[in-house]
Design an enzyme around this catalytic site. Structure first.
Site, PDB file in Angstrom:
ATOM      1  N   GLN A 291      -1.379   2.595 -18.060  1.00 47.03           N
ATOM      2  CA  GLN A 291      -0.794   2.936 -19.352  1.00 47.03           C
ATOM      3  C   GLN A 291      -0.487   4.435 -19.371  1.00 47.03           C
ATOM      4  O   GLN A 291      -1.378   5.259 -19.169  1.00 47.03           O
ATOM      5  CB  GLN A 291      -1.748   2.533 -20.472  1.00 47.03           C
ATOM      6  CG  GLN A 291      -2.143   1.047 -20.405  1.00 47.03           C
ATOM      7  CD  GLN A 291      -1.042   0.097 -20.834  1.00 47.03           C
ATOM      8  OE1 GLN A 291      -0.622   0.096 -21.976  1.00 47.03           O
ATOM      9  NE2 GLN A 291      -0.550  -0.704 -19.889  1.00 47.03           N
TER      10      GLN A 291
ATOM     11  N   ALA B 103      -3.848  -2.142 -30.920  1.00 41.03           N
ATOM     12  CA  ALA B 103      -3.404  -2.273 -29.532  1.00 41.03           C
ATOM     13  C   ALA B 103      -2.302  -1.264 -29.190  1.00 41.03           C
ATOM     14  O   ALA B 103      -1.816  -0.540 -30.052  1.00 41.03           O
ATOM     15  CB  ALA B 103      -2.917  -3.694 -29.290  1.00 41.03           C
ATOM     16  N   HIS B 104      -1.901  -1.278 -27.930  1.00 41.93           N
ATOM     17  CA  HIS B 104      -0.921  -0.287 -27.469  1.00 41.93           C
ATOM     18  C   HIS B 104       0.425  -0.434 -28.176  1.00 41.93           C
ATOM     19  O   HIS B 104       0.893  -1.527 -28.425  1.00 41.93           O
ATOM     20  CB  HIS B 104      -0.741  -0.293 -25.955  1.00 41.93           C
ATOM     21  CG  HIS B 104      -0.497  -1.609 -25.307  1.00 41.93           C
ATOM     22  ND1 HIS B 104      -0.317  -1.720 -23.957  1.00 41.93           N
ATOM     23  CD2 HIS B 104      -0.403  -2.864 -25.798  1.00 41.93           C
ATOM     24  CE1 HIS B 104      -0.128  -2.985 -23.659  1.00 41.93           C
ATOM     25  NE2 HIS B 104      -0.172  -3.695 -24.740  1.00 41.93           N
ATOM     26  N   ASN B 105       0.994   0.727 -28.511  1.00 43.38           N
ATOM     27  CA  ASN B 105       2.337   0.820 -29.099  1.00 43.38           C
ATOM     28  C   ASN B 105       2.449   0.286 -30.514  1.00 43.38           C
ATOM     29  O   ASN B 105       3.550   0.125 -31.041  1.00 43.38           O
ATOM     30  CB  ASN B 105       3.371   0.145 -28.186  1.00 43.38           C
ATOM     31  CG  ASN B 105       3.422   0.827 -26.835  1.00 43.38           C
ATOM     32  OD1 ASN B 105       2.896   0.317 -25.844  1.00 43.38           O
ATOM     33  ND2 ASN B 105       3.974   1.995 -26.806  1.00 43.38           N
TER      34      ASN B 105
END
Lengths: 356, 356, 356
Positions: free
Chosen positions: B200, B241-243
């Site tokens: 990531q 979570a991511h983004n």
């Protein structure tokens, strides 16, 4: 690694059971019926484990008198009324305990903190002003104990725990790793589209013999305290919000969340991932099944549930389509209407027959 | 322990309220109406607390002018338009704040990190390369700030926090104990039956006045950043979570989870344990009630829910049996059919009557 | 900050792709199509991203041969069969890795622990008796590794992790910040209204290439071990109870909870916040959709779900009213009855017609 060994007669005495077989059989561990070897003792938790017990290589078995009669191929037994309880007691003999006492040189302890001589304070523990740590209490490494926190005797606090908010913890309490007790409750006054933080001034009080798992969050109260009474057991990843009160001997499984100011009775059992809204009361002896959502007070002991249960996904999708129609279907009225129509049809048929 | 004391006139001035009674009454704490003693000030949050207020031993009360008229047995008041907001403001006066400044000798700080002179860095804090810690920011003990993390001014980071992934945090941000910001998002490319990790490379950006509770996880983005905008408040044990992007002043209660790349609007309120799937958009001013599952984008402000509500377990079991039949019951069509049959029956009855 | 730069031909070679354009184009990062600048490489994950790709400022694109044909306005490409996989591989090149090796002076390591020469042990890490840390393994600061824990080679353990219960971890394992592995399982024998703690004597075994997110809890077994097999990937805030077994390459998203002694097959996918009861078996290749409650064993591969889906709140409230009536509505029987009544009505109408 260290390990503990016992003779069969010693173990029998510890659980006040009847010894059958070799008193001096040396046992180096408890094991499951399946994994046990000749140096292990295992327990038989009822008739349904008899086949497994017969095939077990365990050197000795913990059984009831009735079970013993059906295990003729075994020779060494401890006979008790409640094998599961006897097993629970013996696990403590075989457990590897922390034997260290004293304060590690790297612990940072405020001069105003009072630490019992026979407590253990691990490496890189930080203990703030006016803290009290009682006799025989173990604080594992890297834990943070903030100003004004007090812990009684015979307690165990694992690593990476944060105790803050002037939390008061009684005796024989176990708190597992990375749990946070006494952090700020989620209190904000909305005003002109923004959230105005309410500094939380209450604390947390934890009774005797309480057990809290790893990665839990127990928040301090807004004004009054959050209270966990004696004998409560809490699993991992549980959220206890500000001003919650949990009654004696209630058990709360992993991933539950109890919202603010809710009061839970004694001897309740909450299965995993139950959610409870804030500002309600739950009576004593209430069971909530897994993943249930509790939206209003419960005044009667009993079992409560929610959710749809488990579906194959295509079946579930078709069910959800029907659920979306359900609001507009007057079920109870329809059932009555159908009954009424049935009666009308029968009446018509009877009329027709009579006019034949 | 330290504690703060104020005269009633000081407190009245702080909330710009009207003082009624003794200006020099000394108050050493805020308390609930029930627990308050004569050295405490309490607040009355509407008519429904009038009886409790009448019986309260509080030395002074925060009230509206209308409430004051109904509390003749009390003598000391601060009269304001919004007692709850005034209470929120006064909690900050009675809060015990961290007054320490400077860097504890045991903190490990990279030479390339820049720490404001009036920041506080607690014991056993580890700060990596190129980090920046702003003016008046407090970092409590045992916290880990990895390379490239930047924190603005007037922020509070509690113990056992991990900040990594080059997270950038603005001003007046509060992050509670054992929370992880900037850890690796859950990104894997499936190939030939295995999961290939996607390192990531994005980061996390956190705006001004954000509040994040204890034991939360906020992941760094895969390529772009995860973004939490100004004024967002997040409770404990929340997964971001991511983004994910969360709009200004949105409130997210404990145990919520927001899956990857979902964009949430401004001024939303998510009650406890809400789950939101990935890659959707939620409009501004959306409320989601507790434990709801959000499975698709929401384009209109309003309130959304899911779940079955709370049942006594035996009732629930019988309900689940019916739910399993529901997919094969064409509800809307049946309602029409029943109406049609009713009309047919009535037509038949009318025919029969006419032929009598 | 350090950063990595590569020529386009180097990157093409790393993913065994066909280079089209300038071999010596210097690229300093991967980026999304939207955020990419001329010094970035981006990937096109199928036709639906074509418009975005055409407008992207990326210096180079990872594409299939078919996609390349539709991107005439771009000049630099890496052409591969699977752009997403190629992207996943290249993220590792641009990742900033921990290059430190050796043991920080402040780490506390038991003399009986064995640490590989090329491992890295961060500040304030505490490692107990008889621990083993393998070659090239990174332990970030403030992590606690209790007696008897073993970790293989090429693993990464982030900050504030607690490893205890004699957990054994294989090679190439990644455990993110503030996770707890090997803490005590939630085992109590009820007796006379109290909970008698069962000391947990089993351990945790974690296979090769396992990935566990932040703030997870994986408990040690009661007698036998909790087992996570090779290639399993687990997201944040997940609870794995004692004696759970998870089969190879199964993926478990954030906020799931698996209760005690449940055995999960290989290649399963659990979406976010799934709950699974204890003592059941789930077959290989099972998918569970988000927030589902799994209440009984699943013996066939397939997809399973639960919940009601998402409702506007007023619609939901009316639906819940109907759900409460549903138990007393014999749906299947009613459908048959309605069909039967329809036939009766038609028969009556036919009779009436014939008698006209």
């Amino acid at each position: 690694m260290r390990s503990n060994q016992f003779h069969l007669d010693e173990l029998a005495q510890l659980v006040q059971g009847e010894l059958i077989g070799q008193p001096k059989l040396l046992l180096s561990g408890l094991a499951s019926l399946e994994q046990a070897q000749s140096n292990h003792i295992a327990f038989v938790n009822g008739d349904k484990y008899l086949a497994e017990a017969q095939n077990s290589k365990a050197g000795a078995l913990i059984v009831t008198a009735a079970l013993k009669e059906q295990l003729a191929n075994h020779q060494n037994f401890i006979v008790v009324a409640n094998p599961y309880l006897a097993f629970a007691m013996l696990t403590h003999q075989f457990e590897i305990k922390v034997m260290k006492r004293g304060i590690e040189s790297t612990a940072q302890i405020s001069p105003s903190a009072i630490i019992a001589d026979d407590a253990y304070i691990g490496h890189y523990v930080v203990i703030g002003e006016d803290c009290v740590i009682g006799s025989n209490t173990i604080i594992q490494s890297n834990t943070r104990i903030d100003d004004g926190v007090e812990i009684g005797k015979d307690s165990f606090i694992d690593s990476q725990v944060t105790l803050t908010g002037q939390t008061k913890i009684a005796d024989r309490v176990r708190i597992h790793a990375n749990t946070v007790i006494g952090s700020e409750g989620f209190g904000f006054a909305p005003y002109q589209g923004k959230w105005n933080r309410i500094a939380q001034l209450g604390s947390v009080r934890i009774g005797n013999d309480v057990r809290i798992g790893s990665n839990c969050s127990v928040d301090r109260g807004a004004l009054d305290d959050t209270i966990i009474h004696d004998g409560v057991i809490i699993d991992n990843l549980v959220q206890i919000a500000h001003n919650v009160q949990i009654g004696e001997n209630t058990a709360i499984a992993a991933k539950c969340g109890i919202a603010g100011s809710t009061i839970i009775g004694k001897n309740c059992i909450f299965a995993g991932a139950v959610g409870v809204v804030g500002h309600i009361k739950i009576a004593d002896n209430v069971t909530i099944t897994g993943m249930s959502m509790v939206t209003k007070s419960i005044s009667e002991a009993g079992s409560y549930s929610s959710g749809t249960g488990q579906f194959e996904t295509n079946h579930w999708k078709r069910t959800v389509v029907r659920l979306r129609q359900l609001a507009d279907v007057p079920l109870t009225k329809l059932v009555k209407q159908i009954d009424h129509m049935q009666a009308q049809i029968e009446s018509i048929e009877s009329t027709l027959k009579s006019r034949k």
